[in-house]
Scaffold this active site. Structure first.
Site, PDB file in Angstrom:
ATOM      1  N   THR A  14       1.265  -0.956   0.331  1.00  0.00           N
ATOM      2  CA  THR A  14      -0.306   0.396   0.018  1.00  0.00           C
ATOM      3  C   THR A  14       0.997   1.248  -0.155  1.00  0.00           C
ATOM      4  O   THR A  14       0.640   1.957  -0.673  1.00  0.00           O
ATOM      5  CB  THR A  14      -1.070   0.116   1.439  1.00  0.00           C
ATOM      6  OG1 THR A  14      -0.185  -0.105   2.683  1.00  0.00           O
ATOM      7  CG2 THR A  14      -2.249  -0.847   1.479  1.00  0.00           C
ATOM      8  N   ARG A 102      21.106  -4.608   4.215  1.00  0.00           N
ATOM      9  CA  ARG A 102      22.189  -4.194   2.450  1.00  0.00           C
ATOM     10  C   ARG A 102      23.777  -4.257   3.166  1.00  0.00           C
ATOM     11  O   ARG A 102      24.223  -4.520   2.572  1.00  0.00           O
ATOM     12  CB  ARG A 102      22.320  -2.649   2.621  1.00  0.00           C
ATOM     13  CG  ARG A 102      20.927  -2.339   1.470  1.00  0.00           C
ATOM     14  CD  ARG A 102      20.468  -0.242   1.594  1.00  0.00           C
ATOM     15  NE  ARG A 102      19.438  -0.576   1.007  1.00  0.00           N
ATOM     16  CZ  ARG A 102      19.451   0.868   1.067  1.00  0.00           C
ATOM     17  NH1 ARG A 102      19.171   1.637   1.760  1.00  0.00           N
ATOM     18  NH2 ARG A 102      17.460   0.832   0.720  1.00  0.00           N
ATOM     19  N   CYS A 133      18.172   4.544  -2.768  1.00  0.00           N
ATOM     20  CA  CYS A 133      18.381   5.250  -3.817  1.00  0.00           C
ATOM     21  C   CYS A 133      19.180   6.382  -5.221  1.00  0.00           C
ATOM     22  O   CYS A 133      19.581   6.069  -6.070  1.00  0.00           O
ATOM     23  CB  CYS A 133      16.851   5.832  -4.306  1.00  0.00           C
ATOM     24  SG  CYS A 133      16.536   7.147  -2.444  1.00  0.00           S
ATOM     25  N   GLN A 160      17.894  15.746  -3.448  1.00  0.00           N
ATOM     26  CA  GLN A 160      16.853  14.422  -3.482  1.00  0.00           C
ATOM     27  C   GLN A 160      15.218  14.977  -3.089  1.00  0.00           C
ATOM     28  O   GLN A 160      14.741  16.000  -2.403  1.00  0.00           O
ATOM     29  CB  GLN A 160      16.731  13.535  -2.393  1.00  0.00           C
ATOM     30  CG  GLN A 160      18.435  13.218  -2.983  1.00  0.00           C
ATOM     31  CD  GLN A 160      18.973  12.337  -1.160  1.00  0.00           C
ATOM     32  OE1 GLN A 160      20.028  11.761  -1.222  1.00  0.00           O
ATOM     33  NE2 GLN A 160      17.957  11.227  -1.457  1.00  0.00           N
ATOM     34  N   SER A 163       9.938  12.625  -2.350  1.00  0.00           N
ATOM     35  CA  SER A 163       8.842  11.016  -1.956  1.00  0.00           C
ATOM     36  C   SER A 163       9.661   9.876  -1.909  1.00  0.00           C
ATOM     37  O   SER A 163       9.056   9.281  -1.575  1.00  0.00           O
ATOM     38  CB  SER A 163       8.726  10.615  -3.983  1.00  0.00           C
ATOM     39  OG  SER A 163       9.769  10.940  -4.974  1.00  0.00           O
ATOM     40  N   GLY A 164      10.885  10.140  -1.673  1.00  0.00           N
ATOM     41  CA  GLY A 164      11.819   9.387  -1.001  1.00  0.00           C
ATOM     42  C   GLY A 164      11.325   9.054   1.065  1.00  0.00           C
ATOM     43  O   GLY A 164      11.735   8.377   1.021  1.00  0.00           O
ATOM     44  N   LYS A 217      25.348   5.784   3.635  1.00  0.00           N
ATOM     45  CA  LYS A 217      25.117   4.928   3.383  1.00  0.00           C
ATOM     46  C   LYS A 217      25.702   4.373   1.853  1.00  0.00           C
ATOM     47  O   LYS A 217      26.058   4.078   1.133  1.00  0.00           O
ATOM     48  CB  LYS A 217      23.157   4.653   3.406  1.00  0.00           C
ATOM     49  CG  LYS A 217      22.692   4.037   3.461  1.00  0.00           C
ATOM     50  CD  LYS A 217      20.542   4.735   3.732  1.00  0.00           C
ATOM     51  CE  LYS A 217      19.920   4.417   4.891  1.00  0.00           C
ATOM     52  NZ  LYS A 217      18.480   4.781   4.569  1.00  0.00           N
ATOM     53  N   ARG A 239      17.330  17.867   1.235  1.00  0.00           N
ATOM     54  CA  ARG A 239      16.590  17.142   0.696  1.00  0.00           C
ATOM     55  C   ARG A 239      15.828  18.732  -0.157  1.00  0.00           C
ATOM     56  O   ARG A 239      16.378  19.791   0.458  1.00  0.00           O
ATOM     57  CB  ARG A 239      15.828  17.150   1.928  1.00  0.00           C
ATOM     58  CG  ARG A 239      13.957  17.083   1.281  1.00  0.00           C
ATOM     59  CD  ARG A 239      14.187  15.236   0.791  1.00  0.00           C
ATOM     60  NE  ARG A 239      14.180  14.645   2.119  1.00  0.00           N
ATOM     61  CZ  ARG A 239      14.238  12.885   1.267  1.00  0.00           C
ATOM     62  NH1 ARG A 239      14.517  12.529   0.619  1.00  0.00           N
ATOM     63  NH2 ARG A 239      14.810  11.705   2.403  1.00  0.00           N
ATOM     64  N   HIS A 246      15.625  11.923  -8.355  1.00  0.00           N
ATOM     65  CA  HIS A 246      16.798  12.698  -7.241  1.00  0.00           C
ATOM     66  C   HIS A 246      17.956  13.210  -8.671  1.00  0.00           C
ATOM     67  O   HIS A 246      18.112  12.800  -9.344  1.00  0.00           O
ATOM     68  CB  HIS A 246      17.432  11.175  -6.228  1.00  0.00           C
ATOM     69  CG  HIS A 246      16.959  11.428  -5.248  1.00  0.00           C
ATOM     70  ND1 HIS A 246      15.037  12.318  -5.147  1.00  0.00           N
ATOM     71  CD2 HIS A 246      16.903  10.655  -4.330  1.00  0.00           C
ATOM     72  CE1 HIS A 246      15.154  11.205  -3.503  1.00  0.00           C
ATOM     73  NE2 HIS A 246      15.594   9.850  -3.978  1.00  0.00           N
ATOM     74  N   ASN A 319      13.266   8.612  -8.262  1.00  0.00           N
ATOM     75  CA  ASN A 319      14.282   7.734  -7.519  1.00  0.00           C
ATOM     76  C   ASN A 319      12.911   6.802  -6.964  1.00  0.00           C
ATOM     77  O   ASN A 319      12.883   5.430  -5.605  1.00  0.00           O
ATOM     78  CB  ASN A 319      14.149   8.863  -5.847  1.00  0.00           C
ATOM     79  CG  ASN A 319      12.955   9.300  -5.524  1.00  0.00           C
ATOM     80  OD1 ASN A 319      11.857   9.991  -6.675  1.00  0.00           O
ATOM     81  ND2 ASN A 319      12.448   9.476  -5.388  1.00  0.00           N
TER      82      ASN A 319
HETATM   83  P1  A2P Z   1       0.123   0.686   5.887  1.00  0.00           P
HETATM   84  O1  A2P Z   1      -0.694   1.155   4.560  1.00  0.00           O
HETATM   85  O2  A2P Z   1      -1.019  -0.460   6.281  1.00  0.00           O
HETATM   86  O3  A2P Z   1       0.304   1.377   6.771  1.00  0.00           O
HETATM   87  P2  A2P Z   1       5.351   4.141   2.529  1.00  0.00           P
HETATM   88  O4  A2P Z   1       6.637   4.242   2.684  1.00  0.00           O
HETATM   89  O5  A2P Z   1       4.878   5.054   1.440  1.00  0.00           O
HETATM   90  O6  A2P Z   1       4.985   4.817   4.356  1.00  0.00           O
HETATM   91  O7  A2P Z   1       5.003   2.483   2.641  1.00  0.00           O
HETATM   92  C1  A2P Z   1       5.553   2.053   3.954  1.00  0.00           C
HETATM   93  C2  A2P Z   1       4.410   0.785   3.488  1.00  0.00           C
HETATM   94  O8  A2P Z   1       4.648   0.013   4.438  1.00  0.00           O
HETATM   95  C3  A2P Z   1       2.939   0.687   3.128  1.00  0.00           C
HETATM   96  O9  A2P Z   1       2.161  -0.320   2.758  1.00  0.00           O
HETATM   97  C4  A2P Z   1       2.480   0.689   5.073  1.00  0.00           C
HETATM   98  O10 A2P Z   1       1.600  -0.263   5.525  1.00  0.00           O
HETATM   99  C5  A2P Z   1       3.386  -0.684   5.486  1.00  0.00           C
HETATM  100  N1  A2P Z   1       3.740  -1.294   7.047  1.00  0.00           N
HETATM  101  C6  A2P Z   1       4.607  -0.009   7.176  1.00  0.00           C
HETATM  102  N2  A2P Z   1       4.442  -1.056   8.342  1.00  0.00           N
HETATM  103  C7  A2P Z   1       4.133  -2.123   9.129  1.00  0.00           C
HETATM  104  C8  A2P Z   1       4.242  -3.023   9.363  1.00  0.00           C
HETATM  105  N3  A2P Z   1       4.586  -3.332  10.839  1.00  0.00           N
HETATM  106  N4  A2P Z   1       4.225  -4.084   9.086  1.00  0.00           N
HETATM  107  C9  A2P Z   1       3.139  -4.246   7.796  1.00  0.00           C
HETATM  108  N5  A2P Z   1       2.839  -3.177   6.852  1.00  0.00           N
HETATM  109  C10 A2P Z   1       3.350  -2.426   7.591  1.00  0.00           C
END
Ligand code: A2P
Length: 340
Positions: A14, A102, A133, A160, A163-164, A217, A239, A246, A319
């Protein structure tokens, strides 16, 4: 023989990168038998689209990986650290976009244009790491130069995109920009200072040596990917108020004699690189033009006139795509084709 197909899980489906990973699997026609989309309990039950079908998001748990061949993770370092070993226990190979694994000597750190053969090392832990990235887009053009001329030292400054940092940061730049041009108060939730109309020389946490974690990194990952601990690398990561892609100002010093004209010719043939370099016509790599693309764009290639064998260049890549999702899917493609 029919093409072999794979059961794929995307952890963090998601999120911004997870979403792009799903798009990359579709666009690149990855040989998928089934997909499983995983996220936190907050998103369980949500529906995401894959190739025209609706897929229900499941909560990521220790048991999520039974029957899965490849799990692509982009759910944060803590989540990868905790769950990748459970995947590996089920003989599911993890391609991990976080920084958690990594620098583990038993985990390959791979940029397919640079060190695809390192993927073979996945058998040690069942995990392959996707680099940072900023590191990915730097080593894509520097690798062919290093092979031919031997790089002694790299000085890099990054510009950068927000969105990162994730979707919240994209919203913050948008909201602050709108507030500023309307003379309204703005909020700071993601960054310690306003990012709209500003540049923050601060990405990730500060370390004891005065550098940020992002800067270190770039130092450590570059040496691991180029398999050369003797290269001097120093980075300043910044940033900037850009949504996607980036940009990097890169200065290198090489062991062998080098010239900008030779570098241009070399990079014109380098995998994953597009040379965009015609300053007379105002043509050079730009963040907005690179967004949505998978190549690394290189321009402003010129001799560093202050030293014997020095080159300057300007390098731009998306990125979220080449810096994260595309690179991870490229790794999964090689893994699927050559090793599984
Ligand atoms: P969720 O959408 O349910 O919070 P971004 O980097 O764009 O913030 O996305 C982080 C992704 O990692 C999202 O899909 C988020 O799910 C998922 N995520 C964050 N913490 C956890 C966790 N503890 N267990 C599973 N998925 C996680």
């Amino acid at each position: 023989m029919p093409e072999k197909k794979f059961n794929i899980a995307v952890a963090g489906a998601t999120g911004a990168v997870g979403n792009q990973m799903i798009l990359c699997l579709e666009e690149r026609n990855f040989p998928v038998k089934s997909v499983k989309f995983l996220a936190s309990s907050r998103s369980a039950g949500r529906k995401l689209n894959f190739k025209g079908n609706s897929v229900v998001v499941e909560e990521l748990t220790e048991k999520s990986f039974k029957g899965i061949d490849i799990a692509i993770f982009s759910a944060g370092g803590g989540t990868s650290e905790k769950y990748a070993p459970f995947a590996a226990k089920e003989d599911c190979v993890v391609v991990d976009n976080s920084s958690a694994w990594r620098m583990d000597p038993d985990v390959p750190l791979v940029v397919p244009e640079v060190n695809p053969d390192a993927i073979a090392g996945y058998t040690k832990k069942g995990i392959i790491a996707n680099p940072n990235c900023s590191t990915i887009q730097m080593v894509v053009p520097l690798s062919p130069i290093h092979k031919k001329y031997g790089i002694k030292r790299i000085v890099v400054s990054t510009y950068q995109a927000v969105s990162g940092t994730g979707k919240k940061a994209v919203d913050e730049l948008f909201d602050q920009t709108r507030a500023m041009i309307n003379f309204l108060d703005y909020e700071k939730k993601v960054y310690p200072h306003r990012i709209a109309f500003n540049c923050l020389p601060h990405i990730d946490r500060f370390q004891d040596n005065g550098y940020t974690k992002e800067e270190m990194k770039m130092v450590n990952e570059t040496r691991k990917i180029l398999e050369d601990d003797t290269i001097g690398v120093t980075a300043t990561t910044v940033r900037v108020p850009v949504f996607y892609s980036h940009s990097e100002s890169i200065n290198i010093e090489t062991k062998k004699d080098i010239s900008a004209a030779e570098v241009k010719l070399l990079l014109e043939k380098a995998p994953g690189v597009k040379v965009v370099d015609n300053p007379g016509k105002n043509i050079y790599p730009l963040a907005d033009a690179a967004s949505g693309q998978d190549l690394t764009f290189v321009g402003r290639i010129r001799d560093d006139e202050s030293i014997q064998n020095g080159i300057n260049m300007w390098v731009v890549a998306d990125n979220i795509r080449k810096g994260a999702a595309t690179n991870a899917i490229q790794i999964a493609e090689i893994l699927a084709k050559k090793y599984l």
